[in-house]
Each structure stands twice: as C-alpha cells, then as structure tokens.
Scaffold this active site. Structure first.
Site, mmCIF file in Angstrom:
data_model
loop_
_atom_site.group_PDB
_atom_site.id
_atom_site.type_symbol
_atom_site.label_atom_id
_atom_site.label_comp_id
_atom_site.label_asym_id
_atom_site.label_seq_id
_atom_site.Cartn_x
_atom_site.Cartn_y
_atom_site.Cartn_z
ATOM 1 N N GLU A 317 0.848 -1.198 0.000
ATOM 2 C CA GLU A 317 0.000 0.000 0.000
ATOM 3 C C GLU A 317 0.882 1.246 0.000
ATOM 4 O O GLU A 317 1.462 1.601 1.017
ATOM 5 C CB GLU A 317 -0.921 -0.025 1.219
ATOM 6 C CG GLU A 317 -1.963 -1.124 1.145
ATOM 7 C CD GLU A 317 -2.775 -1.250 2.421
ATOM 8 O OE1 GLU A 317 -3.649 -0.402 2.672
ATOM 9 O OE2 GLU A 317 -2.502 -2.193 3.193
ATOM 10 N N LYS A 320 0.507 4.589 2.538
ATOM 11 C CA LYS A 320 0.627 4.577 3.993
ATOM 12 C C LYS A 320 1.820 5.430 4.387
ATOM 13 O O LYS A 320 2.836 5.460 3.687
ATOM 14 C CB LYS A 320 0.809 3.140 4.497
ATOM 15 C CG LYS A 320 -0.394 2.271 4.201
ATOM 16 C CD LYS A 320 -0.479 1.124 5.148
ATOM 17 C CE LYS A 320 -1.560 1.388 6.158
ATOM 18 N NZ LYS A 320 -1.941 0.200 6.919
ATOM 19 N N GLU A 326 5.873 0.080 6.554
ATOM 20 C CA GLU A 326 4.423 0.289 6.500
ATOM 21 C C GLU A 326 3.857 0.052 5.100
ATOM 22 O O GLU A 326 2.708 -0.339 4.949
ATOM 23 C CB GLU A 326 4.073 1.708 6.947
ATOM 24 C CG GLU A 326 4.152 1.908 8.445
ATOM 25 C CD GLU A 326 3.167 1.034 9.186
ATOM 26 O OE1 GLU A 326 1.973 1.119 8.878
ATOM 27 O OE2 GLU A 326 3.581 0.238 10.052
#
Ligand code: NAG
Ligand code: NAG
Ligand code: NAG
Ligand code: NAG
Ligand code: NAG
Length: 459
Positions: A317, A320, A326
């Site tokens: 992702e 993030k 992360e």
C-alpha cells in the site's frame, strides 16, 4: 433415518463453519495504484482466501462479494463510533445501509467497531466503544440475525505487561473503564476478542535478545514461562497468551480469540532489520500451517482452540505513511502479481515451495545513515517538504542560510537533502521518519561536500 443423520451432519458443519480455521486476508486499500475491486476479489478467490476483512463497508466491494463463499468482515470507521454510541437510530441506519443491504448474499460474519481504538489517546472514543458495539448488536438481535458477531480489533499496546505471558495485564488507564465492559459484552454475545498481533515488532525492537527462528516459527528452541511452567516454541503464542492471561485476570475464561491482523514486512528501510521476502514468506507460510492444522493447535494457554486469522495484507500500500515497512506488508505487488508463493489453505508442504531470495538484512545495520531526496522524487513537491523539515525549529536548517556552509549549490534537491538529513538526525529519537510522503529515503552514502557536513544517524 439416513436423512435425519444427513441433516444433523449438515447442522454440525453449519455451526462449525462459523469458527472454521480458514485463513482470511485484510483488504487494505491505502494506495493509488491497485487493481479494481472486481479484479481484487477474483485474485482473492484464486488464492482461496476463506475470509476478507475490509476497513470500511465499501458498497462496490460488498456488492461484488455477493454470491462468493468468502466470509466478510466489515468495519465501522472510528469517526462514526461516537454517533452510533449515542443513538440507536444511527446504529440502525448504519446496519441497514452497510450490512442488511448486502446480507445474506454477501456472507457478512463480523462487524468490527473501530480500528485499534485504544491506541489513540482519545478517551471520548474509548468510552463510546462498547456502547456503540451494544447498539449495533441490538439492531442485529432485533433483525434476528444470529451469525454476525460484533467485535473490535485492538493492538498489543492495550497491555502494560506482556512478558512472560503469565504477567499479561491491561493498561491501567483502560482496564476497568473499557476492558471490563468490553469483555462482558464479548462474553455475553459469544463474540471474539480480535487482536492485531505482530511478532515482527518485538523481534525487530530487540533482535539480539529474541531469536529470529522463534519469531518465524522455525522452533529449535523453547521458552518456559516461570509463572506457570507453560512452554513456548514461538513468539506469536507468547503474545497471544499474554492477552489470554490479561483477560483471565479480569475474570473471563471462555472468550474466543481471533487474529484480526498479523504478518511480516517484505521490505524496509536501512534502520529496519529483518524486513525481507524470505522472512515474510517463512512467517506467513508457517503461520498458515499452524492455524490450519487439524486437530487445532491453539496456544499453550488455550490448547486446541481454533483461532480465525486474517493475514495483513493483500497488497503493498503505497500511500501509507511512517517507516518504509508500512508500505510493504503485501502478499501481492500493487499490480496483483505475487511477491512470493503462498498457499492459504495450508495443504501445500513447505518443502514444495521454490527457494526464496536470500535475506540480506537479518542483522541490524551498524554505521551512519543519512536521509536524502529519493531518486525519482517529484521536485515540485520539495519546497513544502523543505519548509516542514526546517520549520520545526530555527537550528535544523541554519547551515542553509545565505553565506553559510551548505548554501551552495542553490538547488531544491541539495537544500531538501540537507534539510531531510538534519531533521531526521534531530528528531528520529522522537519517532520522526525519513519519508516525507515518499520524497526522502535513507542512504549509507555520505552526501556531504566541501565544508558542508550533513548530520547523520548512527545505528
Ligand atoms: C493523553 O491525553 C491527555 C489529555 O489530552 C494527556 O494529559 C495525557 O498525557 C495523554 N497521554 C498520553 C499517553 O499521551
Ligand atoms: C538483552 O538482554 C540482556 C540480558 O538479558 C539485557 O541486559 C539487555 O538490556 C537486553 N537488550 C535489550 C536491547 O533489551
Ligand atoms: C524444549 O527444549 C528442551 C531442550 O532443548 C527439549 O528437551 C524439550 O523437548 C523442548 N520442549 C518442547 C515442548 O518443545
Ligand atoms: C460469561 O458468559 C457465560 C454464559 O454465556 C456466563 O455463565 C459467565 O458467568 C460469563 N462470565 C463472566 C465473567 O461474566
Ligand atoms: C530561535 O528560537 C528561539 C526560541 O524559539 C529564540 O529565542 C531565538 O531568538 C531564535 N533564534 C534566532 C536566531 O532566530
């Protein structure tokens, strides 16, 4: 008689299905480059995901899941909790719009109220959490919906003591006011205690004292809990049981557990040890073996129990924030191709998988690290990042003032690189990251030139 036996057998199957050990996936979507919901659900089907957990109740996704055999978990966003707690009508509206509009064709089985609510310092939210859960449950009861459980996923920071597991205790600021009513609710509704539990974090914070094999279920060693003699062969069991014992200390012995999130990052920054594909694949493959084992393994404190589990996460992702890890918890690249092979059913023997890329960063990096403008960064965005980095105090960028040692060359790239390094070196101990929305990245190459010395972090 045969028919009756068949009916009884299907009844049994039906009730077992509710707490089956099939593996779920978190479908996080904090990214701007992911396949469509349609393609994503096709991917999850081809991966044989048994469950999917959403961080909202997205109408398109819930509609597309209709008719599939995937069990679905929807989420009430944190910012709707207070409203739903204060009004039964608001709860009814939410359930009507986000659950009943799709149920039962979409197999919604969990409604999770909020996400890691107790990790935020907002006592208003904490005290509205259980009332909101109760209002949602009341709606389901009045609609005679029996196979949807109401829960809330909590992170390990709910505990003030985790090791050894028998010492597990909830934080004193939430123990009486939030945890007791929450446990009472979960117990009386026979729901699950949902846990976000990542062995990666305690291991990476202390890789010299916790063995990587213990964190990755490669069990060559075991650790005995001096409080009760239970023997642990992996870190996940220790973490889960510290929650089990915290729950028991408040008088509840039979609340079931579910893992709302777990996983291991495939990549990270220079200062993030052990984030790599080999460890991620090993962790998730061994996790699946453990969770899907028949008969169920449970944990030392709860042997034999089934623990419904959702792996984090379907995709990498890219939007993030925070440290590099992360953005790297995915099973799939953002284009939908696998980062490594994984069999969510747990039937493929571990020895069947192709060899993995060798881990390069299982030992903490020792040396100096700088934070400079990332290759490919959009230069248009540098000025605002630079003023943020320099705006924290009037020392960080003093070397960039006209006539000072780092003023030249007068380029946005140079000035931002200095500012990022200086800011990160100064504020890393307070949690600052070298990210700046993707404009910055860590480097072991000293960017200093002439009389201009870039501040660095020494690992
Ligand atoms: C939480 O917020 C309160 C008041 O806003 C503050 O007094 C307290 O120090 C905060 N606690 C933490 C752990 O940040
Ligand atoms: C590792 O363990 C030793 C002794 O058990 C302790 O002194 C040390 O502080 C620990 N290191 C860290 C980083 O916690
Ligand atoms: C724990 O380790 C000891 C010594 O290495 C071994 O004898 C014992 O069988 C192990 N126990 C379990 C439960 O793995
Ligand atoms: C938990 O629920 C069961 C019944 O479902 C009840 O008998 C028990 O007393 C409850 N435990 C507590 C501590 O409230
Ligand atoms: C830097 O900031 C401090 C306090 O914020 C202030 O007292 C000082 O005058 C400032 N120095 C300069 C050179 O602006």
């Amino acid at each position: 008689m045969a028919l009756l036996a068949f009916l009884l057998a299907s009844l049994v199957v039906g009730s077992v299905a509710e707490i089956s050990n099939k593996i779920g996936i978190n479908y996080g979507r904090e990214a701007n480059n992911l396949p469509s919901p349609y393609q994503s659900i096709e991917l999850m089907k081809s991966m044989k995901a048994g469950r999917v957990k959403l961080y909202d109740a997205n109408p398109e996704i819930l509609k597309l899941l209709s008719g599939t055999k995937i069990d679905v978990s929807v989420m009430v966003p944190n910012d709707e909790i207070v409203h739903i707690a204060s009004s039964q009508a608001a709860a009814e509206q939410w359930v009507h719009n986000n659950v009943m509009a799709y149920y039962p064709d979409t197999r919604i089985r969990f409604i999770l109220v909020g996400n890691e609510v107790l990790s935020y310092n907002t006592s208003r939210l904490w005290h509205n959490l259980v009332p909101a859960m109760k209002n949602i449950k009341k709606c389901l009861t009045s609609l005679n919906v029996k196979n949807i459980k109401v829960g809330t996923p909590l992170a390990m920071d709910m505990l003030q003591s985790t090791f050894p597991p028998s010492s597990g205790t909830f934080r004193s600021d939430i123990s009486d006011s939030v945890m007791k009513p929450l446990l009472k609710f979960l117990n009386s509704t026979k729901s699950f205690f949902f846990l976000d539990v990542y062995p990666y974090f305690p291991w990476s914070a202390n890789p010299m004292n916790i063995s990587l094999d213990f964190a990755l279920f490669n069990g060559k060693e075991n650790i005995t809990d001096p409080g009760n003699g239970l023997v642990y062969t992996n870190l996940l069991d220790q973490m889960i049981d510290s929650v089990v014992f915290a729950i028991e200390k408040l008088g509840f012995r039979h609340i079931r557990l579910a893992i709302a999130e777990t996983g291991w990052p495939t990549a990270g920054d220079i200062d993030q040890v052990g984030a790599n594909i080999q460890n991620a694949a090993t962790y998730n493959r061994n996790l699946i073996k453990k969770i899907t084992a028949k008969p169920s393994l449970g944990t030392p404190a709860r042997p034999g129990i089934i623990i419904p589990t959702f792996i984090f996460s379907l995709y990498e992702e890219n939007q993030k924030t925070g440290p590099e890890t992360e953005r790297h918890w995915g099973l799939l690249h953002s284009n939908g191709t696998p980062i490594y092979d994984i069999d969510l059913t747990g039937t493929r023997p571990i020895s069947d998988y192709k060899p993995l890329p060798e881990a390069q960063n299982n030992v903490p990096y020792k040396g100096k690290v700088w934070c400079t403008v990332a290759p490919g960064a959009n230069l248009m965005n540098l000025p605002s990042a630079l003023s943020y980095a320099c705006g924290q105090d009037n020392q960080t960028c003093s070397a960039l003032a006209p006539g000072k040692e780092c003023y030249e060359p007068l380029s946005a790239f140079w000035h931002a690189s200095y500012a990022f390094s200086s800011y990160w070196a100064k504020y890393r101990s307070q949690g600052a990251t070298c990210f700046f929305n993707g404009l910055a990245r860590q480097t072991t190459t000293d960017p200093s030139r002439g009389h201009c010395n870039f501040p660095s972090v020494t690992l």
